[in-house]
Motif scaffolding. Structure first.
Motif, PDB file in Angstrom:
ATOM      1  N   ILE A 136      71.048-128.562 -24.764  1.00 53.34           N
ATOM      2  CA  ILE A 136      71.216-129.990 -24.998  1.00 53.34           C
ATOM      3  C   ILE A 136      71.740-130.602 -23.714  1.00 53.34           C
ATOM      4  O   ILE A 136      72.757-130.157 -23.179  1.00 53.34           O
ATOM      5  CB  ILE A 136      72.210-130.247 -26.152  1.00 53.34           C
ATOM      6  CG1 ILE A 136      71.688-129.640 -27.459  1.00 53.34           C
ATOM      7  CG2 ILE A 136      72.469-131.736 -26.298  1.00 53.34           C
ATOM      8  CD1 ILE A 136      72.668-129.726 -28.607  1.00 53.34           C
ATOM      9  N   ASP A 137      71.040-131.594 -23.214  1.00 53.68           N
ATOM     10  CA  ASP A 137      71.490-132.291 -22.013  1.00 53.68           C
ATOM     11  C   ASP A 137      72.317-133.508 -22.401  1.00 53.68           C
ATOM     12  O   ASP A 137      72.004-134.200 -23.374  1.00 53.68           O
ATOM     13  CB  ASP A 137      70.302-132.769 -21.167  1.00 53.68           C
ATOM     14  CG  ASP A 137      69.766-131.691 -20.253  1.00 53.68           C
ATOM     15  OD1 ASP A 137      70.564-130.878 -19.761  1.00 53.68           O
ATOM     16  OD2 ASP A 137      68.541-131.652 -20.037  1.00 53.68           O
ATOM     17  N   GLY A 149      84.166-139.088 -21.547  1.00 55.60           N
ATOM     18  CA  GLY A 149      85.537-139.322 -21.121  1.00 55.60           C
ATOM     19  C   GLY A 149      85.711-140.640 -20.393  1.00 55.60           C
ATOM     20  O   GLY A 149      84.816-141.098 -19.680  1.00 55.60           O
ATOM     21  N   LYS A 150      86.894-141.236 -20.558  1.00 52.62           N
ATOM     22  CA  LYS A 150      87.197-142.505 -19.892  1.00 52.62           C
ATOM     23  C   LYS A 150      87.149-142.374 -18.377  1.00 52.62           C
ATOM     24  O   LYS A 150      86.971-143.357 -17.670  1.00 52.62           O
ATOM     25  CB  LYS A 150      88.553-143.040 -20.348  1.00 52.62           C
ATOM     26  CG  LYS A 150      89.719-142.148 -19.976  1.00 52.62           C
ATOM     27  CD  LYS A 150      91.014-142.657 -20.560  1.00 52.62           C
ATOM     28  CE  LYS A 150      92.161-141.701 -20.238  1.00 52.62           C
ATOM     29  NZ  LYS A 150      93.378-142.074 -20.922  1.00 52.62           N
ATOM     30  N   GLY A 151      87.248-141.147 -17.868  1.00 50.96           N
ATOM     31  CA  GLY A 151      87.151-140.890 -16.434  1.00 50.96           C
ATOM     32  C   GLY A 151      85.742-140.544 -15.984  1.00 50.96           C
ATOM     33  O   GLY A 151      85.547-140.086 -14.860  1.00 50.96           O
ATOM     34  N   GLY A 152      84.746-140.767 -16.855  1.00 53.67           N
ATOM     35  CA  GLY A 152      83.362-140.446 -16.517  1.00 53.67           C
ATOM     36  C   GLY A 152      83.135-138.942 -16.533  1.00 53.67           C
ATOM     37  O   GLY A 152      83.767-138.212 -17.287  1.00 53.67           O
ATOM     38  N   ILE A 153      82.234-138.484 -15.690  1.00 56.53           N
ATOM     39  CA  ILE A 153      81.908-137.059 -15.561  1.00 56.53           C
ATOM     40  C   ILE A 153      82.460-136.573 -14.233  1.00 56.53           C
ATOM     41  O   ILE A 153      82.261-137.223 -13.207  1.00 56.53           O
ATOM     42  CB  ILE A 153      80.385-136.844 -15.636  1.00 56.53           C
ATOM     43  CG1 ILE A 153      79.869-137.243 -17.027  1.00 56.53           C
ATOM     44  CG2 ILE A 153      80.018-135.394 -15.330  1.00 56.53           C
ATOM     45  CD1 ILE A 153      78.352-137.252 -17.143  1.00 56.53           C
ATOM     46  N   SER A 154      83.139-135.429 -14.247  1.00 57.86           N
ATOM     47  CA  SER A 154      83.754-134.913 -13.023  1.00 57.86           C
ATOM     48  C   SER A 154      83.414-133.445 -12.788  1.00 57.86           C
ATOM     49  O   SER A 154      83.490-132.631 -13.716  1.00 57.86           O
ATOM     50  CB  SER A 154      85.278-135.056 -13.092  1.00 57.86           C
ATOM     51  OG  SER A 154      85.882-134.476 -11.947  1.00 57.86           O
ATOM     52  N   ALA A 155      83.087-133.131 -11.550  1.00 56.18           N
ATOM     53  CA  ALA A 155      82.868-131.740 -11.143  1.00 56.18           C
ATOM     54  C   ALA A 155      84.196-131.038 -10.871  1.00 56.18           C
ATOM     55  O   ALA A 155      84.231-129.820 -10.725  1.00 56.18           O
ATOM     56  CB  ALA A 155      81.998-131.695  -9.885  1.00 56.18           C
ATOM     57  N   PHE A 156      85.286-131.795 -10.825  1.00 60.72           N
ATOM     58  CA  PHE A 156      86.616-131.240 -10.521  1.00 60.72           C
ATOM     59  C   PHE A 156      87.587-131.605 -11.641  1.00 60.72           C
ATOM     60  O   PHE A 156      88.592-132.270 -11.401  1.00 60.72           O
ATOM     61  CB  PHE A 156      87.102-131.746  -9.161  1.00 60.72           C
ATOM     62  CG  PHE A 156      86.162-131.406  -8.057  1.00 60.72           C
ATOM     63  CD1 PHE A 156      86.100-130.126  -7.550  1.00 60.72           C
ATOM     64  CD2 PHE A 156      85.296-132.370  -7.557  1.00 60.72           C
ATOM     65  CE1 PHE A 156      85.204-129.803  -6.535  1.00 60.72           C
ATOM     66  CE2 PHE A 156      84.400-132.061  -6.539  1.00 60.72           C
ATOM     67  CZ  PHE A 156      84.351-130.764  -6.034  1.00 60.72           C
ATOM     68  N   LEU A 182      81.613-131.700 -15.687  1.00 55.36           N
ATOM     69  CA  LEU A 182      80.231-131.481 -15.277  1.00 55.36           C
ATOM     70  C   LEU A 182      79.954-129.993 -15.412  1.00 55.36           C
ATOM     71  O   LEU A 182      80.754-129.165 -14.980  1.00 55.36           O
ATOM     72  CB  LEU A 182      80.064-131.913 -13.818  1.00 55.36           C
ATOM     73  CG  LEU A 182      78.697-131.720 -13.176  1.00 55.36           C
ATOM     74  CD1 LEU A 182      77.725-132.760 -13.713  1.00 55.36           C
ATOM     75  CD2 LEU A 182      78.820-131.831 -11.663  1.00 55.36           C
ATOM     76  N   GLY A 183      78.846-129.635 -16.031  1.00 47.25           N
ATOM     77  CA  GLY A 183      78.502-128.224 -16.153  1.00 47.25           C
ATOM     78  C   GLY A 183      77.953-127.889 -17.521  1.00 47.25           C
ATOM     79  O   GLY A 183      77.694-128.773 -18.345  1.00 47.25           O
ATOM     80  N   VAL A 230      76.162-130.894 -19.199  1.00 48.49           N
ATOM     81  CA  VAL A 230      76.562-132.243 -18.789  1.00 48.49           C
ATOM     82  C   VAL A 230      76.128-132.460 -17.349  1.00 48.49           C
ATOM     83  O   VAL A 230      76.492-131.684 -16.455  1.00 48.49           O
ATOM     84  CB  VAL A 230      78.091-132.437 -18.933  1.00 48.49           C
ATOM     85  CG1 VAL A 230      78.506-133.825 -18.477  1.00 48.49           C
ATOM     86  CG2 VAL A 230      78.520-132.182 -20.383  1.00 48.49           C
ATOM     87  N   ARG A 231      75.354-133.501 -17.162  1.00 50.22           N
ATOM     88  CA  ARG A 231      74.803-133.839 -15.836  1.00 50.22           C
ATOM     89  C   ARG A 231      75.093-135.293 -15.531  1.00 50.22           C
ATOM     90  O   ARG A 231      75.348-136.080 -16.423  1.00 50.22           O
ATOM     91  CB  ARG A 231      73.302-133.609 -15.837  1.00 50.22           C
ATOM     92  CG  ARG A 231      72.925-132.217 -16.306  1.00 50.22           C
ATOM     93  CD  ARG A 231      71.482-132.109 -16.602  1.00 50.22           C
ATOM     94  NE  ARG A 231      70.798-131.676 -15.395  1.00 50.22           N
ATOM     95  CZ  ARG A 231      69.517-131.556 -15.280  1.00 50.22           C
ATOM     96  NH1 ARG A 231      68.724-131.849 -16.290  1.00 50.22           N
ATOM     97  NH2 ARG A 231      68.966-131.158 -14.175  1.00 50.22           N
TER      98      ARG A 231
END
Length: 180
Positions: free
Chosen positions: A13-14, A39-46, A56-57, A178-179
Motif C-alpha cells: 500500500i502506497d 503527521g502534522k510535521g508532514g513526512i520525514s526521512a529523519f 518515510l519508508g 510512505v513516499r
C-alpha cells in the motif's frame, strides 16, 4: 499483489502526501485511492520523537486493537480488544520505550483507550520496533481519522468507512510504503 519469495502474498500500500498539504495524503492500493491524514510535521526521512512527522519508508502491519469486536469486519491481522488500562510508552529513556504498557505507568505514555474513538481500530506498524532506537519515534499507528482529516502526531489515519472497507484485506504481509 506481489508474490513473496516464500510463496505467500504481499500487499503493498502506497501512501503519498497531498500536493499543497503535507499533513494529508492519499493511500493507494491498486486502483483504490483513499484520502488519509498524516503527521502534522508532514513526512520525514529523519523521524524523531515528538516531531509530529510520519516516517518515510516501508512499514509492515504487525497487530492491532479493536474497541469492540463487532464494530469492524474480520481481518487476518491479529487483533485483541483494547482495555482501559492499555498505554504506549513514548519516553525515550524508559526501558519500555515504544512498547505496550499497563496504566497507570510512571513514564510518559499515551492512553490507548481514547474518548474520541480514534483508536477504535488501531494497528501497530513496525516503525522503530526491532531494533528500537531511543528518540527515533514511537506509537506510529494506522488508525481512524479525526473529522476533516486533521493531522496526526505521525500516524496514518483513515475515516471509519474507509478503514472498514480496507480492514478485511489487511494481513501481517501488508506493507505500507510512505513516499513523498
Amino acid at each position: 499483489m506481489n508474490k513473496m519469495a516464500n510463496g505467500g502474498t504481499l500487499r503493498l500500500i502506497d501512501v503519498r502526501a497531498r500536493p499543497g498539504n503535507p499533513a494529508q495524503g492519499f493511500l493507494i492500493l491498486h486502483n483504490l485511492v483513499l484520502r488519509c491524514a498524516l503527521g502534522k510535521g508532514g513526512i520525514s526521512a529523519f523521524k524523531r520523537e515528538g516531531d509530529g512527522a510520519t516516517p518515510l519508508g516501508s512499514m509492515r502491519l504487525i497487530y492491532g486493537w479493536r474497541r469492540r469486536r463487532r464494530d469492524f469486519a474480520a481481518s487476518s491481522l491479529p487483533f485483541r480488544t483494547i482495555r482501559r488500562d492499555d498505554g504506549w510508552c513514548d519516553a525515550p529513556g524508559d526501558r519500555n520505550y515504544n512498547r505496550l504498557v499497563r496504566l497507570p505507568y510512571r513514564a510518559s505514555h499515551e492512553n490507548l483507550w481514547r474518548q474520541d474513538g480514534l483508536y477504535d481500530i488501531c494497528i501497530v506498524m513496525d516503525w522503530n520496533i526491532r531494533p528500537r532506537r531511543r528518540g527515533c519515534g514511537s506509537a506510529i499507528f494506522f488508525h481512524l481519522a479525526r473529522p476533516g482529516y486533521q493531522p496526526t502526531e505521525g500516524c496514518i489515519a483513515l475515516k471509519r468507512a474507509d478503514m472498514a472497507r480496507l480492514l478485511p484485506h489487511l494481513s501481517a504481509q501488508t506493507i505500507i510504503r510512505v513516499r513523498r
